[in-house]
Design a protein around this motif. Structure first.
Motif, mmCIF file in Angstrom:
data_model
loop_
_atom_site.group_PDB
_atom_site.id
_atom_site.type_symbol
_atom_site.label_atom_id
_atom_site.label_comp_id
_atom_site.label_asym_id
_atom_site.label_seq_id
_atom_site.Cartn_x
_atom_site.Cartn_y
_atom_site.Cartn_z
ATOM 1 N N GLU A 1 0.841 -1.196 0.000
ATOM 2 C CA GLU A 1 0.000 0.000 0.000
ATOM 3 C C GLU A 1 0.878 1.249 0.000
ATOM 4 O O GLU A 1 1.983 1.244 0.556
ATOM 5 C CB GLU A 1 -0.925 0.042 1.218
ATOM 6 C CG GLU A 1 -2.075 -0.940 1.171
ATOM 7 C CD GLU A 1 -3.087 -0.690 2.275
ATOM 8 O OE1 GLU A 1 -4.143 -1.338 2.238
ATOM 9 O OE2 GLU A 1 -2.826 0.148 3.159
ATOM 10 N N SER B 1 -4.573 9.765 -0.375
ATOM 11 C CA SER B 1 -4.942 8.883 -1.473
ATOM 12 C C SER B 1 -4.190 7.572 -1.277
ATOM 13 O O SER B 1 -2.963 7.565 -1.161
ATOM 14 C CB SER B 1 -4.577 9.510 -2.818
ATOM 15 O OG SER B 1 -4.822 8.612 -3.873
ATOM 16 N N SER C 1 -10.807 -3.524 2.436
ATOM 17 C CA SER C 1 -9.347 -3.421 2.543
ATOM 18 C C SER C 1 -8.679 -4.775 2.673
ATOM 19 O O SER C 1 -7.472 -4.896 2.476
ATOM 20 C CB SER C 1 -8.978 -2.561 3.751
ATOM 21 O OG SER C 1 -9.324 -3.231 4.955
ATOM 22 N N GLY D 1 -13.676 7.205 2.823
ATOM 23 C CA GLY D 1 -12.684 6.143 2.743
ATOM 24 C C GLY D 1 -12.579 5.327 4.009
ATOM 25 O O GLY D 1 -12.028 4.221 3.987
ATOM 26 N N HIS E 1 -13.397 2.389 -4.903
ATOM 27 C CA HIS E 1 -12.118 2.357 -5.604
ATOM 28 C C HIS E 1 -12.324 2.484 -7.108
ATOM 29 O O HIS E 1 -13.425 2.344 -7.620
ATOM 30 C CB HIS E 1 -11.383 1.034 -5.333
ATOM 31 C CG HIS E 1 -10.959 0.824 -3.916
ATOM 32 N ND1 HIS E 1 -11.851 0.487 -2.919
ATOM 33 C CD2 HIS E 1 -9.727 0.883 -3.340
ATOM 34 C CE1 HIS E 1 -11.189 0.344 -1.776
ATOM 35 N NE2 HIS E 1 -9.906 0.580 -2.004
ATOM 36 N N ARG E 2 -11.221 2.691 -7.777
ATOM 37 C CA ARG E 2 -11.126 2.500 -9.224
ATOM 38 C C ARG E 2 -9.777 1.866 -9.507
ATOM 39 O O ARG E 2 -8.882 1.868 -8.649
ATOM 40 C CB ARG E 2 -11.248 3.832 -9.985
ATOM 41 C CG ARG E 2 -10.113 4.818 -9.701
ATOM 42 C CD ARG E 2 -10.116 5.929 -10.737
ATOM 43 N NE ARG E 2 -9.193 7.018 -10.417
ATOM 44 C CZ ARG E 2 -7.899 7.013 -10.676
ATOM 45 N NH1 ARG E 2 -7.325 5.930 -11.208
ATOM 46 N NH2 ARG E 2 -7.139 8.055 -10.383
ATOM 47 N N ASP F 1 -6.118 1.765 -10.846
ATOM 48 C CA ASP F 1 -5.150 2.867 -10.856
ATOM 49 C C ASP F 1 -4.521 3.079 -12.220
ATOM 50 O O ASP F 1 -3.836 4.082 -12.428
ATOM 51 C CB ASP F 1 -4.051 2.590 -9.825
ATOM 52 C CG ASP F 1 -3.205 3.823 -9.545
ATOM 53 O OD1 ASP F 1 -3.792 4.918 -9.378
ATOM 54 O OD2 ASP F 1 -1.958 3.698 -9.518
ATOM 55 N N MET G 1 -5.247 -0.689 -7.078
ATOM 56 C CA MET G 1 -6.546 -0.047 -6.929
ATOM 57 C C MET G 1 -6.365 1.244 -6.139
ATOM 58 O O MET G 1 -5.627 1.274 -5.152
ATOM 59 C CB MET G 1 -7.536 -0.972 -6.218
ATOM 60 C CG MET G 1 -7.720 -2.307 -6.903
ATOM 61 S SD MET G 1 -9.128 -3.271 -6.265
ATOM 62 C CE MET G 1 -8.935 -3.113 -4.526
ATOM 63 N N ARG G 2 -7.029 2.296 -6.580
ATOM 64 C CA ARG G 2 -6.930 3.600 -5.915
ATOM 65 C C ARG G 2 -8.220 3.881 -5.147
ATOM 66 O O ARG G 2 -9.325 3.810 -5.713
ATOM 67 C CB ARG G 2 -6.671 4.704 -6.929
ATOM 68 C CG ARG G 2 -6.557 6.104 -6.312
ATOM 69 C CD ARG G 2 -6.215 7.138 -7.370
ATOM 70 N NE ARG G 2 -4.876 6.930 -7.868
ATOM 71 C CZ ARG G 2 -3.771 7.443 -7.335
ATOM 72 N NH1 ARG G 2 -3.861 8.201 -6.236
ATOM 73 N NH2 ARG G 2 -2.583 7.222 -7.867
ATOM 74 N N LEU G 3 -8.079 4.207 -3.862
ATOM 75 C CA LEU G 3 -9.223 4.558 -3.028
ATOM 76 C C LEU G 3 -9.671 5.977 -3.347
ATOM 77 O O LEU G 3 -8.862 6.909 -3.361
ATOM 78 C CB LEU G 3 -8.840 4.444 -1.555
ATOM 79 C CG LEU G 3 -9.898 4.823 -0.514
ATOM 80 C CD1 LEU G 3 -11.067 3.850 -0.582
ATOM 81 C CD2 LEU G 3 -9.294 4.857 0.880
#
Length: 465
Positions: free
Chosen positions: A282, A308, A344, A378, A434-435, A437, A457-459
């Motif tokens: 992470e 982020s 997570s 988040g 998420h999406r 990255d 994956m980006r939060l």
């Protein structure tokens, strides 16, 4: 040939599917009685990969006569990959992501379907490696027919010459009506075919087979693909070598997007657990600006009060059913565009006491939630995994100190109608929107039945959830 005793005139030629094909004749063309002429058919490299053209000749006082031209413009890349050196499939979408100062994103898909790149190494000796050399020398600048080795099926029964069917598993093999396929025996013994129809367990061919093929023969779909302008090879000695190759499909791959049937707050929920064979990395990034004067006086501007978080996930995909389900999920993402909820997969909270039926709060071991998380984007949603395989989704409304310094009370938006016992809880995770990255997704095929996908994956923490 004018097979009559009367003169005639060839007045016209009707053409069907003749792109890139021509005849060397000028019209009108008189024909004397019993006169025969020879026509040369010219086929260029531009046009459909599979050729099935018809020329219909029209002459005065004679019935129409047709000439059918069949064949293929592509050369099959029939050399077997050396999977011990890797075999990867890369799907690359194109999207645009605009991020404002406060972290709010505007995402837009520029392509609906991805480009596809297949990369592998060919390692061989004797005739095979020299055949590779000739394939590169004579055809590198043109289109190959590339077998989909990672989606290969096998014939379930003999396939005989002059027949129009092949018995094989077709469900996830990638065959297309009008597309090309291959029966493969070796690099110099194979047969290509054009698919006319697809049924469960059976392919129907547009033209009959030219040879007999035994059961268990590999059957694969092919894709038109190009090599880059530069390809390197490595020679261990004069009769042993290898080449690392990357083929770019000339046609986009299209799959029916399929998302999870379970949704949370308007977006699909991903519950496929990552593989823990390697640590889950992470990275936290703060959206701040640092200003420094010539006298080294510094001050910062915080554009968003939450970081982020980009996390790496690894998924093992065993079996083509699991792979295709994951593949359709990727197509639903369209690269970085379409968000999804995901836990997570860490034990972010530990339940410290049982929750009575009807209560809408949980008592957890103190982790500083009320001081540092405070229901921020988040960290305001929870996914509670139960040991019986079920899970509960809740949004945190507020948090307070517990009855002692070692616990906290977290209140949620829904009551626990059946209560929540410590012994029933497997794990409590933070749930975030998420999406992906990156627009590129790489799938590492370890065999035709096992693949590994590593993806970041980006939060999303802009609060617009």
């Amino acid at each position: 040939w004018n097979a009559t005793f009367e003169p005639t005139v060839l007045t016209g030629i009707a053409r069907e599917e003749t792109d890139g094909i021509d005849l060397d004749i000028s019209l009108p063309r008189p024909l004397a009685p019993l006169e025969a002429i020879t026509l040369q058919v010219g086929v260029t490299t531009t046009g459909p990969a599979n050729i099935d053209a018809t020329f219909s000749f029209e002459a005065e006082n004679l019935p129409a006569t047709s000439l059918r031209v069949t064949g293929t413009r592509t050369v099959v890349f029939s050399l077997l990959p050396d999977t011990s050196k890797g075999y990867t499939e890369k799907l690359a979408w194109v999207s645009s992501v605009f991020t404002s100062h406060d972290g709010t994103e505007q995402r837009m898909a520029l392509t609906e379907s991805p480009d596809t790149v297949i990369s592998f190494t060919v390692s061989s000796h004797d005739a095979q490696i020299h055949f590779l050399d000739s394939l590169l020398w004579g055809w590198q600048h043109r289109i190959y027919a590339l077998p989909l080795w990672h989606r290969a099926s096998r014939s379930k029964a003999p396939a005989f010459a002059e027949t129009y069917t092949i018995q094989c598993d077709t469900e996830h093999a990638g065959f297309r009506v009008g597309g090309m396929g291959i029966l493969w025996g070796s690099f110099d013994r194979f047969e290509t075919f054009e698919v006319a129809g697809i049924l469960p367990g059976q392919l129907t061919l547009r033209r009959p087979l030219g040879a007999n093929w035994p059961p268990r023969t590999p059957v694969m779909a092919c894709r038109p693909a190009r090599l880059p302008v530069e390809v390197g090879s490595s020679w261990q000695h004069g009769n042993l070598g290898s080449a690392a190759l990357s083929f770019v499909f000339t046609e986009v791959e299209q799959e029916e997007p399929e998302d999870s049937a379970t949704t949370y707050r308007g977006h699909p929920l991903l519950v496929k657990a990552p593989n823990w064979v390697a640590p889950k990395e992470e990275k936290n990034t703060r959206n701040i600006e640092v200003f420094e004067s010539t006298l080294k006086a510094r001050f910062t501007v915080m554009n968003n009060d939450v970081p982020s978080v980009v996390s790496q996930h690894s998924w093992w995909l065993k079996g083509l059913d699991n792979h295709m389900a994951f593949r359709r999920w990727l197509f639903a993402r369209r690269g970085r565009v379409v968000p999804f909820w995901a836990p997570s997969w860490k034990a972010d909270m530990l339940l410290a006491a049982d929750t009575e039926p009807g209560q809408s709060q949980i008592t957890v071991k103190a982790i500083g939630y009320r001081n540092f998380y405070a229901s921020r984007a988040g960290r305001e949603d929870l996914m509670i995994f139960l040991k019986n395989g079920e899970y509960l989704l809740r949004r945190v409304s507020n948090a307070a100190a517990g009855p002692d310094s070692k616990t906290e009370i977290v209140r949620v938006d829904q009551e626990f109608s059946a209560g929540l016992r410590v012994s029933d809880v497997k794990m409590i995770c933070f749930l975030g929107l998420h999406r992906l990255d990156a627009d590129e997704v790489e799938i590492d095929w370890r065999s035709d039945n096992l693949a590994l996908c590593n993806q970041n994956m980006r939060l999303l923490t802009d609060g617009n959830i």
